[in-house]
Write a protein that holds these residues in place. Structure first.
Motif, PDB file in Angstrom:
ATOM      1  N   SER A   1      -9.084  -7.380  -2.367  1.00  0.00           N
ATOM      2  CA  SER A   1      -9.642  -6.025  -2.385  1.00  0.00           C
ATOM      3  C   SER A   1      -8.854  -5.096  -1.467  1.00  0.00           C
ATOM      4  O   SER A   1      -8.646  -3.925  -1.795  1.00  0.00           O
ATOM      5  CB  SER A   1     -11.129  -6.027  -2.024  1.00  0.00           C
ATOM      6  OG  SER A   1     -11.352  -6.557  -0.749  1.00  0.00           O
ATOM      7  N   VAL A   2      -8.362  -5.617  -0.351  1.00  0.00           N
ATOM      8  CA  VAL A   2      -7.521  -4.804   0.540  1.00  0.00           C
ATOM      9  C   VAL A   2      -6.198  -4.481  -0.142  1.00  0.00           C
ATOM     10  O   VAL A   2      -5.712  -3.348  -0.095  1.00  0.00           O
ATOM     11  CB  VAL A   2      -7.289  -5.508   1.896  1.00  0.00           C
ATOM     12  CG1 VAL A   2      -6.254  -4.766   2.734  1.00  0.00           C
ATOM     13  CG2 VAL A   2      -8.595  -5.641   2.659  1.00  0.00           C
ATOM     14  N   ARG A   3      -5.619  -5.475  -0.823  1.00  0.00           N
ATOM     15  CA  ARG A   3      -4.346  -5.238  -1.520  1.00  0.00           C
ATOM     16  C   ARG A   3      -4.502  -4.135  -2.570  1.00  0.00           C
ATOM     17  O   ARG A   3      -3.677  -3.221  -2.659  1.00  0.00           O
ATOM     18  CB  ARG A   3      -3.858  -6.525  -2.178  1.00  0.00           C
ATOM     19  CG  ARG A   3      -2.501  -6.355  -2.866  1.00  0.00           C
ATOM     20  CD  ARG A   3      -1.925  -7.663  -3.386  1.00  0.00           C
ATOM     21  NE  ARG A   3      -1.620  -8.531  -2.265  1.00  0.00           N
ATOM     22  CZ  ARG A   3      -2.176  -9.716  -2.059  1.00  0.00           C
ATOM     23  NH1 ARG A   3      -3.068 -10.183  -2.897  1.00  0.00           N
ATOM     24  NH2 ARG A   3      -1.853 -10.442  -1.019  1.00  0.00           N
ATOM     25  N   HIS A   4      -5.567  -4.180  -3.370  1.00  0.00           N
ATOM     26  CA  HIS A   4      -5.802  -3.136  -4.378  1.00  0.00           C
ATOM     27  C   HIS A   4      -6.055  -1.787  -3.712  1.00  0.00           C
ATOM     28  O   HIS A   4      -5.589  -0.754  -4.176  1.00  0.00           O
ATOM     29  CB  HIS A   4      -6.975  -3.499  -5.282  1.00  0.00           C
ATOM     30  CG  HIS A   4      -6.660  -4.596  -6.247  1.00  0.00           C
ATOM     31  ND1 HIS A   4      -5.679  -4.506  -7.195  1.00  0.00           N
ATOM     32  CD2 HIS A   4      -7.197  -5.831  -6.385  1.00  0.00           C
ATOM     33  CE1 HIS A   4      -5.623  -5.621  -7.887  1.00  0.00           C
ATOM     34  NE2 HIS A   4      -6.531  -6.448  -7.412  1.00  0.00           N
ATOM     35  N   PHE A   5      -6.793  -1.800  -2.628  1.00  0.00           N
ATOM     36  CA  PHE A   5      -7.097  -0.596  -1.862  1.00  0.00           C
ATOM     37  C   PHE A   5      -5.802   0.090  -1.425  1.00  0.00           C
ATOM     38  O   PHE A   5      -5.653   1.307  -1.539  1.00  0.00           O
ATOM     39  CB  PHE A   5      -7.927  -1.025  -0.646  1.00  0.00           C
ATOM     40  CG  PHE A   5      -8.541   0.090   0.136  1.00  0.00           C
ATOM     41  CD1 PHE A   5      -9.767   0.616  -0.229  1.00  0.00           C
ATOM     42  CD2 PHE A   5      -7.914   0.592   1.269  1.00  0.00           C
ATOM     43  CE1 PHE A   5     -10.359   1.624   0.512  1.00  0.00           C
ATOM     44  CE2 PHE A   5      -8.499   1.596   2.014  1.00  0.00           C
ATOM     45  CZ  PHE A   5      -9.729   2.119   1.631  1.00  0.00           C
ATOM     46  N   LEU A   6      -4.852  -0.703  -0.931  1.00  0.00           N
ATOM     47  CA  LEU A   6      -3.580  -0.171  -0.444  1.00  0.00           C
ATOM     48  C   LEU A   6      -2.687   0.368  -1.561  1.00  0.00           C
ATOM     49  O   LEU A   6      -1.714   1.067  -1.294  1.00  0.00           O
ATOM     50  CB  LEU A   6      -2.821  -1.257   0.337  1.00  0.00           C
ATOM     51  CG  LEU A   6      -3.407  -1.608   1.695  1.00  0.00           C
ATOM     52  CD1 LEU A   6      -2.855  -2.929   2.193  1.00  0.00           C
ATOM     53  CD2 LEU A   6      -3.127  -0.489   2.694  1.00  0.00           C
ATOM     54  N   GLN A   7      -2.991   0.054  -2.806  1.00  0.00           N
ATOM     55  CA  GLN A   7      -2.166   0.493  -3.933  1.00  0.00           C
ATOM     56  C   GLN A   7      -2.745   1.691  -4.676  1.00  0.00           C
ATOM     57  O   GLN A   7      -2.174   2.135  -5.662  1.00  0.00           O
ATOM     58  CB  GLN A   7      -1.980  -0.676  -4.911  1.00  0.00           C
ATOM     59  CG  GLN A   7      -1.203  -1.813  -4.303  1.00  0.00           C
ATOM     60  CD  GLN A   7      -1.183  -3.048  -5.186  1.00  0.00           C
ATOM     61  OE1 GLN A   7      -1.946  -3.171  -6.136  1.00  0.00           O
ATOM     62  NE2 GLN A   7      -0.319  -3.984  -4.856  1.00  0.00           N
ATOM     63  N   ARG A   8      -3.839   2.250  -4.201  1.00  0.00           N
ATOM     64  CA  ARG A   8      -4.486   3.377  -4.891  1.00  0.00           C
ATOM     65  C   ARG A   8      -3.745   4.682  -4.623  1.00  0.00           C
ATOM     66  O   ARG A   8      -3.700   5.161  -3.496  1.00  0.00           O
ATOM     67  CB  ARG A   8      -5.943   3.509  -4.466  1.00  0.00           C
ATOM     68  CG  ARG A   8      -6.776   2.351  -4.972  1.00  0.00           C
ATOM     69  CD  ARG A   8      -8.233   2.621  -4.943  1.00  0.00           C
ATOM     70  NE  ARG A   8      -8.549   3.777  -5.780  1.00  0.00           N
ATOM     71  CZ  ARG A   8      -9.586   4.568  -5.565  1.00  0.00           C
ATOM     72  NH1 ARG A   8     -10.381   4.348  -4.549  1.00  0.00           N
ATOM     73  NH2 ARG A   8      -9.828   5.575  -6.366  1.00  0.00           N
TER      74      ARG A   8
END
Length: 181
Positions: free
Chosen positions: A55-62
């Motif tokens: 979820s952090v990885r996806h968060f950082l790619q927004r």
């Protein structure tokens, strides 16, 4: 929408979380460490009970955090993509994260993925075959060990790890004993 026709940023507390995540990443923290920090502080993610590495990885790619709106990047549940390719509309709202911080965080993510053997490498021989003896979660390669995936992504298991070279030697020995006799 504001009087200027742009979308307005949301809750200041949520904006502070976004900035904290990007700050930690730019300081070299991994996604799992960031997730653990947020969970320890009692900060909830937008759509789940707790933060995990993914979820952090996806968060950082927004792209929204740098002021862009992306259409068609993800499809959810019964909805199909509206376009065959994602469409990015730049500068639809004020950015929360500066472009140089965004770029730095994206570069860190690419560098880490390459250094862990996900691209241009022979991979790990036992990938998908090892499971944690405590929680039965999948084990992942984190040189020079295989590490429990539940510890890596959720922090829900102890730090179970097995040296890769010892694992390979033990399995090679069993194959020689049982198969090659």
């Amino acid at each position: 929408l504001g009087s200027d026709g742009f979308l307005k940023p949301g809750d200041p507390a949520e904006i502070a979380v976004v900035r904290k995540v990007f700050q930690m990443r730019s300081q070299g923290y991994g996604c799992r460490a960031i997730a653990k920090h947020l969970n320890e502080k009692g900060i909830r993610p937008p759509r789940a009970k707790h933060w995990c590495q993914q979820s952090v990885r996806h968060f950082l790619q927004r792209d929204a955090y740098i002021g862009h709106t992306v259409i068609g990047k993800h499809s959810r549940a019964k909805f199909e993509r509206l376009t065959p390719e994602a469409i990015t509309i730049k500068n639809t709202h004020p950015p929360i994260i500066k472009q140089d911080v965004w770029d730095e965080c994206q570069a860190i993510g690419k560098q880490r993925r390459q250094s862990h053997g996900h691209r241009n490498s022979e991979g790990t021989p036992l990938a998908g075959l090892l499971y944690c003896g405590r929680c039965h979660g999948p084990m992942y390669a984190l040189q020079p060990y295989y590490v429990c995936g539940n510890y890596q992504s959720h922090g829900t298991c102890n730090f179970c790890r097995v040296p890769q070279d010892a694992s390979l030697r033990a399995i090679a020995s069993k194959i020689r004993d049982k198969v090659l006799m």
